[in-house]
Scaffold this motif. Sequence first.
Motif, PDB file in Angstrom:
ATOM      1  N   MET A   1     -21.600 -13.258 -12.147  1.00 18.55           N
ATOM      2  CA  MET A   1     -21.443 -11.810 -11.985  1.00 18.55           C
ATOM      3  C   MET A   1     -22.840 -11.170 -11.900  1.00 18.55           C
ATOM      4  SD  MET A   1     -19.768  -9.047 -14.543  1.00 18.55           S
ATOM      5  CE  MET A   1     -18.347 -10.020 -15.055  1.00 18.55           C
ATOM      6  N   ALA A   2     -23.025 -10.272 -10.937  1.00 19.53           N
ATOM      7  CA  ALA A   2     -24.334  -9.614 -10.783  1.00 19.53           C
ATOM      8  C   ALA A   2     -24.443  -8.444 -11.757  1.00 19.53           C
ATOM      9  CB  ALA A   2     -24.498  -9.129  -9.354  1.00 19.53           C
ATOM     10  N   ILE A 100     -30.187 -22.941 -18.114  1.00 20.48           N
ATOM     11  CA  ILE A 100     -29.932 -21.527 -17.794  1.00 20.48           C
ATOM     12  C   ILE A 100     -28.827 -21.418 -16.745  1.00 20.48           C
ATOM     13  CG2 ILE A 100     -30.939 -19.403 -16.845  1.00 20.48           C
ATOM     14  CD1 ILE A 100     -33.722 -20.572 -17.802  1.00 20.48           C
ATOM     15  N   ARG A 101     -28.892 -22.318 -15.776  1.00 21.78           N
ATOM     16  CA  ARG A 101     -27.949 -22.283 -14.647  1.00 21.78           C
ATOM     17  C   ARG A 101     -26.499 -22.446 -15.098  1.00 21.78           C
ATOM     18  NH1 ARG A 101     -25.164 -20.990 -11.526  1.00 21.78           N
ATOM     19  NH2 ARG A 101     -24.846 -21.590  -9.364  1.00 21.78           N
ATOM     20  N   PRO A 106     -26.755 -17.656  -9.292  1.00 16.16           N
ATOM     21  CA  PRO A 106     -28.032 -17.800  -8.574  1.00 16.16           C
ATOM     22  C   PRO A 106     -28.829 -16.491  -8.497  1.00 16.16           C
ATOM     23  CG  PRO A 106     -26.292 -18.927  -7.385  1.00 16.16           C
ATOM     24  CD  PRO A 106     -25.611 -18.164  -8.490  1.00 16.16           C
ATOM     25  N   SER A 107     -28.159 -15.339  -8.612  1.00 17.67           N
ATOM     26  CA  SER A 107     -28.872 -14.055  -8.527  1.00 17.67           C
ATOM     27  C   SER A 107     -29.382 -13.563  -9.890  1.00 17.67           C
ATOM     28  CB  SER A 107     -27.955 -12.993  -7.918  1.00 17.67           C
ATOM     29  OG  SER A 107     -26.852 -12.756  -8.775  1.00 17.67           O
ATOM     30  N   GLU A 125     -32.085 -18.650  -8.331  1.00 19.35           N
ATOM     31  CA  GLU A 125     -32.139 -19.357  -7.043  1.00 19.35           C
ATOM     32  C   GLU A 125     -33.591 -19.596  -6.637  1.00 19.35           C
ATOM     33  OE1 GLU A 125     -29.462 -19.051  -3.136  1.00 19.35           O
ATOM     34  OE2 GLU A 125     -30.367 -17.179  -3.784  1.00 19.35           O
ATOM     35  N   GLU A 126     -34.427 -18.565  -6.795  1.00 25.78           N
ATOM     36  CA  GLU A 126     -35.843 -18.695  -6.431  1.00 25.78           C
ATOM     37  C   GLU A 126     -36.575 -19.646  -7.373  1.00 25.78           C
ATOM     38  OE1 GLU A 126     -36.472 -14.225  -4.552  1.00 25.78           O
ATOM     39  OE2 GLU A 126     -36.669 -14.542  -6.711  1.00 25.78           O
TER      40      GLU A 126
END
Length: 164
Positions: A1-2, A100-101, A106-107, A125-126
């Motif tokens: 969720m963003a 963490i993932r 990813p955002s 993601e980065e």
Amino acid sequence: MAHTITAQELTTLSTKAIDAKATAYCPYSKFRVGACILTASGEFITGANVENASYPVGTCAERVTIGAAIVAGHRDFKALAVATDIKPAASPCGMCRQFIREFTSPSFPVYMYDGEGNHKVMTMEEVGFLSFFSFLFGYISVLYLVDSLLISPVAPRLFRPQPS
Ligand SMILES: O=c1ccn([C@H]2C[C@H](O)[C@@H](CO)O2)c(=O)[nH]1
Ligand SMILES: [Zn+2]
């Protein structure tokens, strides 16, 4: 969720991550790392690296922090901040990225603070595409493997804490 994070939340997140460096147990590396995670419910949970005489047994600030948040019942997070004394700011190691993932998308934003309090921010993601750190992680994994399979089991007496 963003999630979006407010300027005030970012200020608190950074202050807590930077202050958490003081709680690190790092007599071996002397490399202090503080971290703070903001939960979806608006709580700030902090942690720091906790080292061990047998290096791989020690834990990074990110995993201490997220572990504390998870056992406190949180599963959804807005942002993570990690603070070190070096410049440029450090990014999470390979094991922490994986850790963490597990609980983020990813955002998900990771704020990284250097010793002067300046930050850079990257999404998970980065962070995942930092090939240099992937290399470093591979190297450290080999060290971990050698230590855990060969050294620690046969030479436990070597891995007693050093008197401070
Ligand atoms: O992102 C990082 C990188 C390193 N460390 C810790 C592990 C060890 O205690 C020390 C030196 O690697 O820093 C962290 O806590 N987080
Ligand atoms: Zn790590």
